[in-house]
Design an enzyme around this catalytic site. Structure first.
Site, short mmCIF file in Angstrom:
data_model
loop_
_atom_site.label_atom_id
_atom_site.label_comp_id
_atom_site.label_asym_id
_atom_site.label_seq_id
_atom_site.Cartn_x
_atom_site.Cartn_y
_atom_site.Cartn_z
N ASN A 135 0.82 -1.21 0.00
CA ASN A 135 0.00 0.00 0.00
C ASN A 135 0.86 1.27 0.00
OD1 ASN A 135 1.02 0.07 2.58
ND2 ASN A 135 -0.96 -0.05 3.64
N HIS A 137 3.29 2.07 2.00
CA HIS A 137 3.81 2.60 3.26
C HIS A 137 5.34 2.55 3.27
CE1 HIS A 137 3.42 -1.58 5.47
NE2 HIS A 137 4.62 -1.45 5.00
N GLU A 142 1.33 4.47 7.25
CA GLU A 142 0.29 3.95 6.37
C GLU A 142 -0.35 5.09 5.56
OE1 GLU A 142 0.32 0.87 6.10
OE2 GLU A 142 -0.20 -0.29 7.87
C1 F6R Z 1 9.98 -2.72 7.97
C2 F6R Z 1 9.17 -1.64 7.40
C3 F6R Z 1 8.16 -1.88 6.34
C4 F6R Z 1 8.59 -2.91 5.29
C5 F6R Z 1 7.46 -3.14 4.29
C6 F6R Z 1 7.83 -4.21 3.27
O1 F6R Z 1 10.87 -2.24 8.93
O2 F6R Z 1 9.31 -0.54 7.82
O3 F6R Z 1 7.87 -0.66 5.69
O4 F6R Z 1 9.73 -2.46 4.63
O5 F6R Z 1 6.30 -3.53 4.95
O6 F6R Z 1 7.93 -5.44 3.91
P1 F6R Z 1 8.55 -6.69 3.15
O7 F6R Z 1 9.99 -6.36 2.89
O8 F6R Z 1 8.44 -7.85 4.13
O9 F6R Z 1 7.77 -6.88 1.91
#
Ligand code: F6R
Length: 240
Positions: A135, A137, A142
């Protein structure tokens, strides 16, 4: 591998997550060699290959500082799904930093937010590593989060809970809240390196690079930062 510039954002397209980790490592190494002291770090599946490259390398971080983006509220630093344990397993046990900061998910909100904001103020980040949510973030900021935020307590969206439940036994075990660096904390970094792999990140990457800068797409704010590198694999690049 190919390069493209979207205004101030340098985009590096790689074949896959393995090549992405190698390319990201080069950027971390360059920063290290040019005197970076404070590294902002992320968790999740995206930085795994970068951390593997760092673990294999002879780079020494024992005089460097690490500041992580976020932590689940309600998980102790010893909980197997906590980001404390993730960082120990993927990086710190092999490459200890002089000091490493991660929000404490067990601490009272007001105290923890004040402490973490002070940590970031006292240790200006030279290079911030980011993943991105489906999304869009960054950190756990978010969609709809104000661009003015510093560290804050976040209610995770259902999309984020769904994406992260793979790490937990059941969806009900996924914490509903996290402490996260805010957008302003992230933007204060001198340089930002975002990585994204996989088809499910393609839309977020398209919006990050081509869409309007809007709080509905937190990562779109990166268009306003003077020094951003984005590493994407073929699947994540499929819409740009
Ligand atoms: C983690 C963080 C999140 C992740 C995101 C992607 O510290 O801040 O923003 O980078 O949710 O997660 P993955 O890499 O598991 O797809």
């Amino acid at each position: 591998m190919s390069f493209e510039a979207f205004d101030n954002i340098r985009v590096i397209k790689v074949k896959d997550k393995r090549e992405g980790g190698e390319k990201a490592f080069e950027i971390v190494k360059e920063a290290h060699e040019s005197g970076a002291v404070v590294f902002g770090l992320a968790t999740g599946s995206t930085p795994e290959t970068l951390y593997r490259e760092i673990r294999k390398s002879d780079l020494d971080f024992s005089d460097k500082t690490a500041i992580n983006l976020d932590e689940y509220v309600g998980l102790s630093p010893k909980h197997p799904q906590s980001y404390h344990v993730f960082m120990d397993e993927h990086l710190f046990s092999v490459k200890p930093f002089k000091v490493s900061f991660i929000p404490n998910g067990m601490e009272d909100e007001e105290i923890e937010i004040a402490r973490y904001n002070q940590v970031i103020r006292e240790h200006p980040i030279d290079l911030q590593i980011l993943g991105i949510g489906t999304n869009a973030h960054i950190g756990f900021n978010e969609p709809g989060t104000s661009f003015d935020t510093h560290t804050h307590k976040v209610k995770l969206t259902q999309e984020t809970v769904d994406a992260n439940k793979r790490y937990f036994e059941s969806e009900t075990d996924v914490p509903g809240y996290a402490y996260s660096m805010g957008i302003q904390s992230i933007l204060s970094a001198k340089k930002i390196l975002l990585m994204a792999y996989g088809e499910n990140k393609a839309e977020a990457i398209e919006q990050t690079l081509r869409g309007p800068v809007t709080e509905d797409v937190p990562s779109s704010i990166l268009q306003t930062h003077p020094d951003v590198v984005i590493i994407i694999d073929e699947a994540a690049a499929s819409r740009v």
